[in-house]
Design a protein around this motif. Sequence first.
Motif, PDB file in Angstrom:
ATOM      1  N   THR A 174      -1.210   5.508  -8.936  1.00  0.00           N
ATOM      2  CA  THR A 174      -0.534   6.674  -9.442  1.00  0.00           C
ATOM      3  C   THR A 174      -0.002   6.290 -10.864  1.00  0.00           C
ATOM      4  O   THR A 174       0.038   6.957 -11.599  1.00  0.00           O
ATOM      5  CB  THR A 174       0.341   7.401  -8.661  1.00  0.00           C
TER       6      THR A 174
ATOM      7  N   LYS B 169       1.071   2.150  -7.054  1.00  0.00           N
ATOM      8  CA  LYS B 169       0.377   1.403  -8.197  1.00  0.00           C
ATOM      9  C   LYS B 169      -0.761   2.441  -8.893  1.00  0.00           C
ATOM     10  O   LYS B 169      -0.639   2.454 -10.043  1.00  0.00           O
ATOM     11  CB  LYS B 169      -0.029   0.210  -7.478  1.00  0.00           C
TER      12      LYS B 169
ATOM     13  N   SER C 252       0.853  -1.269   0.005  1.00  0.00           N
ATOM     14  CA  SER C 252       0.002   0.022   0.081  1.00  0.00           C
ATOM     15  C   SER C 252       0.796   1.188   0.124  1.00  0.00           C
ATOM     16  O   SER C 252       1.677   1.398   0.773  1.00  0.00           O
ATOM     17  CB  SER C 252      -0.832   0.013   1.097  1.00  0.00           C
ATOM     18  N   GLY C 253       0.447   2.185  -0.709  1.00  0.00           N
ATOM     19  CA  GLY C 253       1.225   3.509  -0.971  1.00  0.00           C
ATOM     20  C   GLY C 253       2.579   3.283  -2.097  1.00  0.00           C
ATOM     21  O   GLY C 253       3.379   4.205  -2.002  1.00  0.00           O
TER      22      GLY C 253
HETATM   23  N1  LIG Z   1      -4.166  12.974  -5.265  1.00  0.00           N
HETATM   24  C1  LIG Z   1      -2.813  12.823  -4.436  1.00  0.00           C
HETATM   25  N2  LIG Z   1      -2.284  13.976  -3.610  1.00  0.00           N
HETATM   26  C2  LIG Z   1      -1.540  13.662  -2.824  1.00  0.00           C
HETATM   27  N3  LIG Z   1      -1.057  12.534  -2.238  1.00  0.00           N
HETATM   28  C3  LIG Z   1      -1.818  11.383  -3.141  1.00  0.00           C
HETATM   29  C4  LIG Z   1      -2.517  11.597  -3.969  1.00  0.00           C
HETATM   30  N4  LIG Z   1      -2.669  10.326  -4.730  1.00  0.00           N
HETATM   31  C5  LIG Z   1      -1.999   9.667  -3.856  1.00  0.00           C
HETATM   32  N5  LIG Z   1      -1.234  10.286  -3.239  1.00  0.00           N
HETATM   33  C6  LIG Z   1      -0.193   9.567  -2.396  1.00  0.00           C
HETATM   34  O1  LIG Z   1       0.811   9.023  -3.128  1.00  0.00           O
HETATM   35  C7  LIG Z   1       1.223   7.663  -2.763  1.00  0.00           C
HETATM   36  C8  LIG Z   1       0.977   6.467  -3.483  1.00  0.00           C
HETATM   37  O2  LIG Z   1      -0.444   6.199  -3.805  1.00  0.00           O
HETATM   38  P1  LIG Z   1      -1.178   5.254  -4.692  1.00  0.00           P
HETATM   39  O3  LIG Z   1      -2.648   5.083  -4.476  1.00  0.00           O
HETATM   40  O4  LIG Z   1      -0.644   5.357  -6.055  1.00  0.00           O
HETATM   41  O5  LIG Z   1      -0.633   3.775  -3.963  1.00  0.00           O
HETATM   42  P2  LIG Z   1      -1.039   2.449  -4.171  1.00  0.00           P
HETATM   43  O6  LIG Z   1       0.092   1.628  -4.297  1.00  0.00           O
HETATM   44  O7  LIG Z   1      -1.884   2.457  -5.314  1.00  0.00           O
HETATM   45  O8  LIG Z   1      -1.665   2.206  -2.991  1.00  0.00           O
HETATM   46  P3  LIG Z   1      -2.924   1.171  -2.364  1.00  0.00           P
HETATM   47  O9  LIG Z   1      -2.722  -0.202  -2.532  1.00  0.00           O
HETATM   48  O10 LIG Z   1      -3.129   1.690  -0.744  1.00  0.00           O
HETATM   49  O11 LIG Z   1      -4.070   1.675  -3.321  1.00  0.00           O
HETATM   50  C9  LIG Z   1       0.556   7.507  -1.264  1.00  0.00           C
HETATM   51  O12 LIG Z   1       1.491   7.839  -0.265  1.00  0.00           O
HETATM   52  C10 LIG Z   1      -0.670   8.623  -1.413  1.00  0.00           C
HETATM   53  O13 LIG Z   1      -1.030   8.816  -0.064  1.00  0.00           O
END
Ligand SMILES: Nc1ncnc2c1ncn2[C@@H]1O[C@H](COP(=O)(O)OP(=O)(O)OP(=O)(O)O)[C@@H](O)[C@H]1O
Length: 241
Positions: free
Chosen positions: A45, A43, A39-40
């Motif tokens: 993004t 992915k 998580s984080g």
């Molecule tokens: N619009 C935004 N503004 C600020 N920070 C963001 C935004 N979108 C995502 N983040 C931050 O960017 C980081 C990556 O987020 P992302 O959703 O891409 O991760 P992920 O690997 O898909 O996580 P998860 O498995 O929890 O969905 C996280 O720390 C999140 O808080």
Amino acid sequence: MTIILKAQNINKKYGRTPILNGISLNVEEGQFIAIMGNSGAGKSTLLNCISGMDQPDSGKILLLDNELSRMSNRDLASFRAKNMGFIFQDFRLLEDMSLLDNLLVRGYLKQSKSDALKQANDLLDKVQLLNVKNHYPSQLSGGQKQRGAIARALMNNPEIVFADEPTGALNSAAGKQVMETLKFVNVELKTTVLMVTHDVRSASYCDQIIYLSDGKILGNLTLDYSKNISDINAFLSQKGW
Ligand SMILES: Nc1ncnc2c1ncn2[C@@H]1O[C@H](COP(=O)(O)OP(=O)(O)OP(=O)(O)O)[C@@H](O)[C@H]1O
């Protein structure tokens, strides 16, 4: 094999926090790729950046040699609608329309009404929802909604389908059926699929897993018939899952 999507040196920060750090990847026509990671890790993004839903700070994304960042917002919206399909964890069907109309709204972007109607019926048949095509989303189960969303994503024959946690809101039986549908879409309908998932069972339907950590690709695992869930678990734990 033809490379249909290229991401080159993608960087993205939110505020001062780096989220994607120099990601490059190629997607070949016909591949079914899972992006995994804690998580984080970045992915969603990454998926949002390479599908033009969000903009990277730097780097290039090319779909069929069309560079997304060079397009105006209007051209990008139309390019995405015609060449990309999207599947979300929360389905995102339009609630005040029947399932069939949800597909037709997308079909009309590229086809005549009669061609769109023919394709929508054909796709609903393939995902086994023809019998509920006039139902509204509120009348469908979660698995039916997601299979409907898959059919919608396939209207207009997109070059690639992006799926963000397609089984995240489903119980395991419905999730299995959705993954079987996505596998059918990939193998039989020859559609390229790029999926973000937390779920090892869902990832086992793919032919490649890309592991993301702190916005970097740490490694990838090619899946074939010799690999099973325990091989995937071993790969993931070796990468820090
Ligand atoms: N619009 C935004 N503004 C600020 N920070 C963001 C935004 N979108 C995502 N983040 C931050 O960017 C980081 C990556 O987020 P992302 O959703 O891409 O991760 P992920 O690997 O898909 O996580 P998860 O498995 O929890 O969905 C996280 O720390 C999140 O808080």
